[in-house]
Design an enzyme around this catalytic site. Structure first.
Site, PDB file in Angstrom:
ATOM      1  N   ASP A 105      49.611  43.959  35.021  1.00  0.00           N
ATOM      2  CA  ASP A 105      49.019  45.213  35.479  1.00  0.00           C
ATOM      3  C   ASP A 105      47.568  45.009  35.902  1.00  0.00           C
ATOM      4  O   ASP A 105      47.131  45.486  36.937  1.00  0.00           O
ATOM      5  CB  ASP A 105      49.122  46.295  34.398  1.00  0.00           C
ATOM      6  CG  ASP A 105      48.612  45.839  33.030  1.00  0.00           C
ATOM      7  OD1 ASP A 105      48.173  44.677  32.882  1.00  0.00           O
ATOM      8  OD2 ASP A 105      48.654  46.657  32.086  1.00  0.00           O
ATOM      9  N   ASP A 108      41.280  41.277  33.672  1.00  0.00           N
ATOM     10  CA  ASP A 108      39.916  41.711  33.364  1.00  0.00           C
ATOM     11  C   ASP A 108      39.045  40.467  33.128  1.00  0.00           C
ATOM     12  O   ASP A 108      38.557  39.846  34.069  1.00  0.00           O
ATOM     13  CB  ASP A 108      40.003  42.625  32.141  1.00  0.00           C
ATOM     14  CG  ASP A 108      38.683  43.242  31.736  1.00  0.00           C
ATOM     15  OD1 ASP A 108      37.746  43.228  32.533  1.00  0.00           O
ATOM     16  OD2 ASP A 108      38.597  43.744  30.596  1.00  0.00           O
ATOM     17  N   THR A 109      38.878  40.037  31.877  1.00  0.00           N
ATOM     18  CA  THR A 109      38.076  38.843  31.607  1.00  0.00           C
ATOM     19  C   THR A 109      38.774  37.564  32.086  1.00  0.00           C
ATOM     20  O   THR A 109      38.134  36.542  32.287  1.00  0.00           O
ATOM     21  CB  THR A 109      37.783  38.691  30.097  1.00  0.00           C
ATOM     22  OG1 THR A 109      39.026  38.536  29.408  1.00  0.00           O
ATOM     23  CG2 THR A 109      37.037  39.898  29.553  1.00  0.00           C
ATOM     24  N   GLY A 110      40.098  37.632  32.215  1.00  0.00           N
ATOM     25  CA  GLY A 110      40.876  36.458  32.619  1.00  0.00           C
ATOM     26  C   GLY A 110      41.436  35.679  31.439  1.00  0.00           C
ATOM     27  O   GLY A 110      42.213  34.739  31.620  1.00  0.00           O
ATOM     28  N   THR A 112      43.641  36.556  29.093  1.00  0.00           N
ATOM     29  CA  THR A 112      45.095  36.676  28.963  1.00  0.00           C
ATOM     30  C   THR A 112      45.796  35.890  30.065  1.00  0.00           C
ATOM     31  O   THR A 112      46.767  35.163  29.806  1.00  0.00           O
ATOM     32  CB  THR A 112      45.511  38.160  29.043  1.00  0.00           C
ATOM     33  OG1 THR A 112      44.735  38.906  28.106  1.00  0.00           O
ATOM     34  CG2 THR A 112      46.986  38.337  28.737  1.00  0.00           C
ATOM     35  N   LYS A 136      39.738  42.832  38.055  1.00  0.00           N
ATOM     36  CA  LYS A 136      38.323  43.168  37.818  1.00  0.00           C
ATOM     37  C   LYS A 136      37.527  41.863  37.888  1.00  0.00           C
ATOM     38  O   LYS A 136      37.087  41.328  36.864  1.00  0.00           O
ATOM     39  CB  LYS A 136      38.151  43.776  36.422  1.00  0.00           C
ATOM     40  CG  LYS A 136      38.739  45.153  36.206  1.00  0.00           C
ATOM     41  CD  LYS A 136      38.481  45.526  34.729  1.00  0.00           C
ATOM     42  CE  LYS A 136      38.889  46.912  34.367  1.00  0.00           C
ATOM     43  NZ  LYS A 136      38.766  47.149  32.901  1.00  0.00           N
TER      44      LYS A 136
END
Ligand code: IMP
Length: 183
Positions: A105, A108-110, A112, A136
Site C-alpha cells: 500500500d 515510508d521509511t523503506g 519494511t 513517501k
C-alpha cells in the site's frame, strides 16, 4: 455541509485521492506491469492487511495468467514506524524461479520494503519487482528501488483504501489525510 468522509460516517478529513483518481492510477500501474510481465505467469504477493483493496483492483486489471499470495508483517504502532519488522505470516510456498511482484500500500521509511525484498530474494525468484500504491520518498531511511509507483506523497499520514490508523479506516473508498494524529 458535511464532507464526503462525514457522509460515510467517518470523521472529517481532507480527501487527497478520490476513488476515481485511484482507479485511473491503478489502470496505469496495470498497463506498466502488463508490458513487463504478461508472458511470465507472475505471482503477485500482497502484504497484509493494507494491500487488500489495491491488490484486488490491480489483479482484475491484469488480463493474463497470474497467481496471488499473501504475507503479513508488522512495523507500525499508531502512526509511528517502530523500525522493527516482524513477520506475522509467511508465504505458504516458495517463489523460487518465479516472477514475483510485491504489492504494498505504501512505502515510508523503506524499512519494511527492504526487509521484504531481502526475504524473498533469498528464495531466488526469476525476477522480483516492487509495486507500491504510494511512496513517501522524502521519508526514506533505507534506499529501496520501486518499479511501479502510483502516487508520490510528500508529507502527512494517510488513511483509506486499505491504509489504516489503529486498524481503522481501511474500508474508506478514497484516501484522506489523517488530521491531528488521528482520533
Ligand atoms: P516503512 O517500513 O516505514 O516503509 O513503513 C511501511 C508500512 O508503514 C506500510 O506498509 C504501512 O503499513 C505503514 N504506513 C506508513 N505510512 C503510512 C501512512 O501514511 N498511512 C498508513 N500506513 C502507513
Amino acid at each position: 455541509m458535511k464532507t464526503a468522509t462525514q457522509t460515510l460516517g467517518f470523521p472529517e478529513m481532507d480527501e487527497l485521492y478520490s476513488a476515481n483518481h485511484i482507479a485511473s492510477v491503478v489502470d496505469r500501474l496495470a498497463q506498466e506491469i502488463s508490458l513487463d510481465l504478461s508472458n511470465a505467469n507472475p505471482i503477485l504477493v500482497g502484504v497484509l492487511n493494507g494491500s487488500v483493496p489495491f491488490l484486488a483492483d490491480l489483479m482484475r486489471k491484469l488480463q493474463f495468467p497470474l497467481e496471488i499470495a499473501y504475507l503479513a508483517i508488522s512495523s507500525y504502532h499508531g502512526n509511528k514506524s517502530t523500525g522493527q519488522v516482524t513477520m506475522l505470516r509467511d508465504l505458504e510456498s516458495t517463489v523460487s524461479d518465479r516472477h514475483v511482484v510485491l504489492v504494498e500500500d505504501i512505502v515510508d521509511t523503506g524499512t519494511t520494503a527492504t526487509y521484504l525484498v531481502d526475504h524473498l530474494s533469498k528464495q531466488n525468484p526469476a525476477s522480483l519487482k516492487f509495486c507500491s500504491l504510494i511512496s513517501k520518498q522524502r521519508q526514506r531511511k533505507t534506499e529501496v528501488h520501486l518499479d511501479y509507483v502510483g502516487f508520490e506523497l510528500l508529507e502527512g499520514y494517510v488513511v483509506g483504501y486499505g491504509l489504516d490508523f489503529q486498524h481503522q479506516y481501511r474500508n474508506m473508498p478514497s484516501i484522506s489525510v489523517l488530521k491531528d494524529g488521528g482520533i
